[in-house]
Enzyme design. Structure first.
Site, short mmCIF file in Angstrom:
data_model
loop_
_atom_site.label_atom_id
_atom_site.label_comp_id
_atom_site.label_asym_id
_atom_site.label_seq_id
_atom_site.Cartn_x
_atom_site.Cartn_y
_atom_site.Cartn_z
N GLY A 17 0.82 -1.20 0.00
CA GLY A 17 0.00 0.00 0.00
C GLY A 17 0.86 1.25 0.00
O GLY A 17 0.47 2.28 -0.54
N CYS A 37 9.10 10.42 8.78
CA CYS A 37 9.74 9.96 7.55
C CYS A 37 10.74 10.97 6.99
O CYS A 37 11.77 10.59 6.43
CB CYS A 37 8.69 9.64 6.50
N GLU A 62 -2.26 13.81 1.39
CA GLU A 62 -0.86 14.16 1.07
C GLU A 62 -0.60 13.88 -0.41
O GLU A 62 0.37 13.26 -0.78
CB GLU A 62 0.10 13.33 1.93
#
Lengths: 635, 635
Positions: free
Chosen positions: B183, B392, B308
Site C-alpha cells: 500500500g 519519515c 498528502e
C-alpha cells in the site's frame, strides 16, 4: 439602553407583500411554477414521500435515511409560504396529502421520524451528534408553523406541539432526562418560532436549554458515544459542530457553516425572546467574526468542502470555496434576526449581499437546477445539478423565495421599515390602535437602476415613522419627501427615519447612485491579493467564459480602466452588464508543456488589449458552460 | 534505438566524490555533525531503537508502530553513506549496535518487522494496503545495501537476502502465494537495488511482480479486506495508493505523492533492468504529467494535505501546498533514474530544481529542525519542527545529503557526466580497460556565480567523452576547452559532450549566466495568475517578513522593475539576495473590520513605493519567524 435585548420589529404577513420587479418576481414565480413541482417529484421519486407512510421493511429499497424527512418538511414549508403569499399554487393538493401522512406518522408518544420509526426503532436519541433527529424535528416545526399560518388549519401545528412536548420530556437538565442537544442545529430557531406560534413558553425554554447546554461539561457527546460503545470523537474536533465551548463562550464562528449559522440564528432568537443580554453579547461577537473575517464578497460562507466549514480568519479561497447555498441562506436568517433586535442597516446589508449573490446563485433561472456549492471561481467543471443525495439546498432556496416578503419590510412600535427595495407593494396597520391600513407602492428598477419612488397611502392620515434603509454599499444616497430634499445626515444606524402624519398621496423618492465599483479585499485575504471584484449596487459581478473566452485568469484589469454599466433586457432575464477595456496575457506562444517559463528582466511577458464583459454572479452557469471568475487580477 | 531501455550510466562511489562548495559542503557536514546524532537521539527517545530488541510486551509504553522500523533503517542508510563518503562520522558505533539488533531481530523464517513480531504476530501480511510492512522491508533493503557498500561487512545484506527470499515465498502469481503488493510503495526500487548488490535475479523478479500486479483484477485490496472481514475501500479511492489501474495503464500521477514517486522510481528501475519498453512508455507518460502539470516551481509535489496527494493538472495552491520533503526527495530519486536511462538534461533539471529548493528547504541551516510540509506561502505560522510522530522526512533528507555524490556525476560506456556543478572533485576509471583513473577538479561558486572551471587530470592520457550538463534554466551557456570556445550548438539532450584523448592539465570552462528572472506559471495555474516568482540560476527566491515587513501580499512588483543580485557572505550561511524597487498597497487607512472595501472607478487604491529583498526559498524560516511568499503579485 444597554442590555435591552428584544425584537423591535416583525415581518409583514406574506400576503401583505407583493413583488412586481424584474429580479425577484420572476424568480418567485419560477419557484412556484417550476421548482416546487420538480422538488415534489424528486421527493416522490427518491422515496422520501413514501417514507412518511412507514411502509418500509428490512430488505426493501429506499430505506428511509436519517435526514430525508427534513427535505420534505422544507418543501412543505415552502409550499405553505407560496400558498400564503398569493393564490394559484399548483402544489396545494400534494401539500395536504403529505400533511395527512405526517399526521398519521406521529407515534402515540408524540415522536415523529420515519427513519427511527421503521429502520432503527431501538436507536431513538442514541446518536444526537451525527444522526439529525432533532434537525428533522426543527424543520418539521417550521413547516407546521408555516402551514398553520397559510391555511389556518392546525393539524400540523398540533402534531408539532405534541412532538415538541415529547422532546421536552426527553431532554433537559432535570433528573431522568438526557442532557443532549443536536449535532446539526436548527431546532433552536424552529422552537422559538413554534413558541411564538403557540404562545407556549415550554417550547422557548427547550430552545434555550439546547443553546445553554451545548458544549457544557461533562460533555454530552463523550457520554453519548460511550453509551453507544463508541470511542468519543477527539475533543478538538467538537468545533466541527460548535460544541467545543459553551455557546456564550464562543467568540469566533467555527465548524460546519450551515449548522453554525442556524445555531447562532437560534441563539439570537433565544436572546431576544428571553432578553438575555449576556447571550446576545456572545452572539454579536461571533457575528462580527463571521461577517468581518470569514464571509465571501457574495455573502457565501464556509471556506472548504472538508467539513463544509468555516476555517480561519481571512481564509477565503475562491476556486475551492464551499459557500453552500444553505449556508448563505442560514446567514440571511441570522442577519434578519440581528436586524430585528438591533435595527441596524449593516445587518440588512449582509442579508441583501447574500440574497442577490450567494443565495440567488443557488438556483438556475429556469428554477430546475441547483448549486449546492457556490465557488467564486470555476475551471469550467462546476454546474448546477437536478438534485442531490443530500438534498438540503433545493427546498431551502424554495422556502426562502416563497417567503421573501418576510425580509423586505418590517413593522415595529410606531415604525415601518423598508429593508429591501423592489418594485411592488406592502401593506400594514399603523396608528396608535393599529387600526389604519397603510399601503406602500414602490416603483423602481432596483437593483439595476438607482431611482426608487415610494407612494405612501394610508386609509386615513396616520402618524408613524417610515424607516428607509440607506444601503452600506451606497456612498451618496439622496432622499426627497414630497419633492423636497431630506438630509441623509439624519440617518441613524443606516436608516433614514421620516416621522410624520402620513396622508394619501405622500411620496418619497430615493436615489441610490450605483457606479461600477472595484472592490478590494482586506489585506489578510490572500486569495484576493492583487485582484478586484466588480460590484454595482448590491450586485457582485463575474466574468464567464461564454462572454470572455477561456483563460479568465489571463485577464488583467488596469487600475484606471473605465468600465461601463448597460442594461441588457435580452440577457439572462434582463440584467445590467459591465463592459470595458482590460488587458490579457498573450498566451499564444506559451508551450503546452512549459509549466514554468522565465522572462528576462526588463522584458515582461506580453499583455495584449482585451475587452471584458461581466454579468451578475448569481446568473452564471445559465448559458454555455465554462470558466467563471469573480476576483480579477489587476495590472 | 526505440525500445532500447537500459541504464546508460551509473553513479560514482561516494568516496570518489568530494564537495568543497559553500552550498552543499556545509549542509553535508551539518548533516553529519548535527542531524544524524539528533536523529539517533530521537529514534532512541521515542522507543524506535528499543523496538528492535523485541522486548515490548502488551501493556508496556512505546508500542512499536507499524512504520517505526523504516525511520531507523533510513537513518542506518544515512550513516552508512556518511561513513562511506568520508572518515570521521560520529555515528559509527551507534550504527553497528543497531545493525546487531536487527540481525538478532530476524525471525527463523527470515521475517523482519518489530511491530508484527511483538504486537500483532498473528496479523503478518494481512493488511498490505494500510500497514507499511513491505515499505519497512524496502527501507531495510536500502539500508543493508548501503551498509555493505560502506563497510564491506555483509551482516545486514545477508539479513536482507533472507528476508527478501522469505517475501518471495509469500507473494507472487504462483499457486499458494498471495497476490499482494504494498500500500505504501518503496520496496520496488529497494529490491532493484538489492538485486544489483546481490546479483540475484530473484529480487528483481519480485520487484517486477510488485509493479506488474498492482491494480490487477481481481483487485487484491478487495480480496484482502474481505479476508480481514472489513468492507473494501470504494474502488474510486484506490487512486490514493496508485492501485486504481495497472501501472502500465496509468497516464497521470495520482494519489499520495511520496508513494507515487517511489512507485514510479521503482518501475523505472524495473523497466531499465528488464529492458521493458512498454513499462517505460507508461513511466514516461506519468513523468510528463507529474513534471509539466503537477509540480511546484520548487520541485515540490503533492498539492494538498488531504491524502498528502496529487490532485489535478495545474492545481498548485501555494499557502496550502503540501509538498512534503519526502515527496521532493522521491521525485529526485525518480529523476535520477530517468536521467540514467535517457541521458537527457531535463531530468537533471528537475533533480536540481528539487535539490536546491523543495528539498533543501526541508532542514534548517543548523540541521536541527525539519519541515514535513513545504508551502510556497506562509501566514507566519509554519515552522520547522524537531521531530514528527510520523518521522519519515528527517532521516530521508539525511540519507540524501549523505549520498549527494551519487547525484552529481555519472559514468557510462566511455562517458563521464557532470550533472550538478559544485566546487569539489570527482574521480573515476576511464579507458577501454577502465584502468586509468581520472580526476575532475571543479572550482566554482555555483549556484551563486556563473563561472565553473573543471580541471581534468587523468593518470595517463585517455580517451573518453566528458558530458557537461547545460541547465535548462540557462539561456546562453558558454564553454571553452583549454581556452578555446566550443559551440554549445553541438549539445544533445542538454549535454555538451567533449570527446577526446584527455591529458593532464586539460581545462574546461563553463559560463552559465544567471540573470535574475521573473518566472511565470502556465496559464492553467490559477494560484499563480497575476504573480511572478523570482529565480536566479537554479535557485528559487522568496520574500520573508523579516526582510520585508508583514503583509507580503500587499507587495506589487511592477512589470518593468529592475532587480539586482548581490552576494551577502554574512546572511544565511552566505547567499545571493535579490533586491529592488516595488510598490506596496497602502494599507494604513484600511479599517480592521472592513472585510471588503470599494474604490470608485478612476480612483484606484493607493500604491506606495517600496523596496523588496528576496532570499533563497530553501533558507526561509531560519531567522525571525514570519510570513513568506514565493509568488509575488505583479502590477
Amino acid at each position: 439602553m444597554p442590555g435591552d435585548v428584544r425584537r423591535r420589529m416583525r415581518s409583514l404577513k406574506l400576503r401583505d407583500v407583493k413583488f412586481d420587479d424584474t429580479f425577484w418576481a420572476p424568480r418567485i414565480e419560477t419557484n412556484r411554477r417550476a421548482t416546487l413541482p420538480i422538488e415534489e417529484k424528486q421527493l416522490r421519486d427518491t422515496g422520501r414521500l413514501e417514507a412518511l407512510k412507514l411502509n418500509w421493511k428490512p430488505g426493501m429499497p429506499n430505506r428511509p435515511h436519517i435526514f430525508w424527512d427534513s427535505d420534505t418538511y422544507k418543501w412543505v414549508e415552502a409550499v405553505a409560504y407560496d400558498i400564503e403569499r398569493a393564490p394559484g399554487s399548483v402544489s396545494v393538493e400534494a401539500l395536504e396529502a403529505v400533511a395527512d401522512d405526517v399526521v398519521r406518522m406521529q407515534q402515540p408518544d408524540g415522536y415523529l421520524n420515519s427513519h427511527y420509526t421503521v429502520v432503527e426503532p431501538d436507536k431513538r436519541w442514541t446518536n444526537l451528534r451525527d444522526c439529525h433527529e432533532l434537525y428533522c424535528a426543527g424543520h418539521f416545526f417550521e413547516a407546521a408553523v408555516a402551514h398553520h399560518e397559510a391555511t389556518g388549519n392546525a393539524k400540523l401545528l398540533d402534531v408539532a406541539r405534541r412532538f415538541a412536548d415529547h422532546i421536552a420530556t426527553q431532554f433537559g437538565r432535570e433528573e431522568g432526562k438526557r442532557r443532549g442537544y443536536p449535532g446539526h442545529e436548527e431546532i433552536e430557531l424552529a422552537l422559538a418560532k413554534l413558541a411564538r406560534a403557540t404562545g407556549d413558553r415550554k417550547h422557548l425554554d427547550l430552545a434555550k436549554y439546547f443553546v445553554d447546554e451545548r458544549g457544557a461539561e461533562p460533555h454530552y457527546y463523550d457520554t453519548e458515544s460511550q453509551e453507544r460503545g463508541d470511542k468519543p470523537r477527539p475533543r478538538h474536533r467538537y468545533d466541527e459542530i460548535q460544541a467545543h465551548l459553551p455557546v456564550r463562550e464562543q467568540r469566533t464562528i467555527e465548524g460546519h457553516a450551515v449548522r453554525a449559522c442556524y445555531l447562532f440564528a437560534g441563539a439570537t432568537d433565544v436572546a431576544a425572546e428571553t432578553g438575555d443580554a449576556g447571550l446576545f453579547e456572545a452572539v454579536k461577537k461571533v457575528w462580527e467574526n463571521a461577517t468581518t473575517r470569514r464571509m465571501y464578497v457574495t455573502g457565501g460562507v464556509g471556506s472548504t468542502r472538508h467539513g463544509e466549514r468555516f476555517t480561519a480568519d481571512y481564509d477565503l479561497p475562491n476556486l475551492t470555496a464551499y459557500a453552500e447555498t444553505c449556508a448563505a441562506i442560514a446567514l440571511a436568517f441570522w442577519a434578519k434576526r440581528m436586524l430585528e433586535i438591533e435595527g441596524e442597516a449593516r445587518y440588512a446589508d449582509v442579508m441583501e449581499r447574500a440574497l442577490y449573490n450567494g443565495i440567488a446563485s443557488g438556483v438556475s433561472l429556469d428554477g430546475e437546477r441547483f448549486f449546492y456549492v457556490n465557488p467564486l471561481e470555476s475551471a469550467g467543471d462546476h454546474h448546477r445539478q437536478e438534485w442531490f443525495g443530500c438534498a438540503c439546498c433545493p427546498p431551502n432556496i424554495a422556502r426562502l423565495y416563497a417567503s421573501l416578503g418576510h425580509y423586505a419590510y418590517s413593522v415595529g412600535d410606531g415604525e415601518a421599515y423598508v429593508h429591501l427595495y423592489a418594485q411592488g407593494s406592502a401593506s400594514f396597520m399603523a396608528g396608535e390602535m393599529k387600526d389604519t391600513r397603510v399601503s406602500l407602492d414602490v416603483k423602481t428598477a432596483y437593483p439595476w437602476k438607482e431611482k426608487i419612488a415610494i407612494k405612501v397611502s394610508p386609509e386615513d392620515a396616520v402618524e408613524f415613522a417610515l424607516a428607509l434603509r440607506l444601503p452600506g454599499w451606497c456612498r451618496k444616497p439622496a432622499v426627497k419627501l414630497n419633492g423636497k430634499p431630506v438630509s441623509v445626515r439624519k440617518a441613524e444606524k443606516g436608516y433614514l427615519t421620516l416621522s410624520r402624519k402620513w396622508k394619501k398621496g405622500d411620496k418619497v423618492d430615493l436615489t441610490l447612485p450605483m457606479p461600477v465599483e472595484r472592490v478590494e479585499a482586506h489585506p489578510g485575504v490572500r486569495a484576493d491579493a492583487g485582484r478586484v471584484a466588480l460590484r454595482r449596487g448590491p450586485v457582485v459581478y463575474c466574468l464567464e467564459e461564454v462572454d470572455n473566452g477561456s483563460g479568465l485568469n489571463g485577464i488583467r484589469l488596469p487600475r484606471g480602466s473605465k468600465l461601463k454599466a448597460t442594461f441588457d433586457p435580452d440577457l439572462l432575464g434582463g440584467v445590467t452588464v459591465i463592459t470595458g477595456s482590460a488587458k490579457r496575457r498573450d498566451e499564444s506562444k506559451w508551450k503546452a508543456d512549459d509549466l514554468y517559463s522565465a522572462t528576462p528582466l526588463g522584458k515582461p511577458a506580453r499583455l495584449k488589449p482585451a475587452k471584458i464583459k461581466a454579468v451578475p454572479y448569481c446568473t452564471w452557469d445559465n448559458r454555455a458552460p465554462g470558466e467563471m471568475l469573480v476576483w480579477i487580477p489587476e495590472c
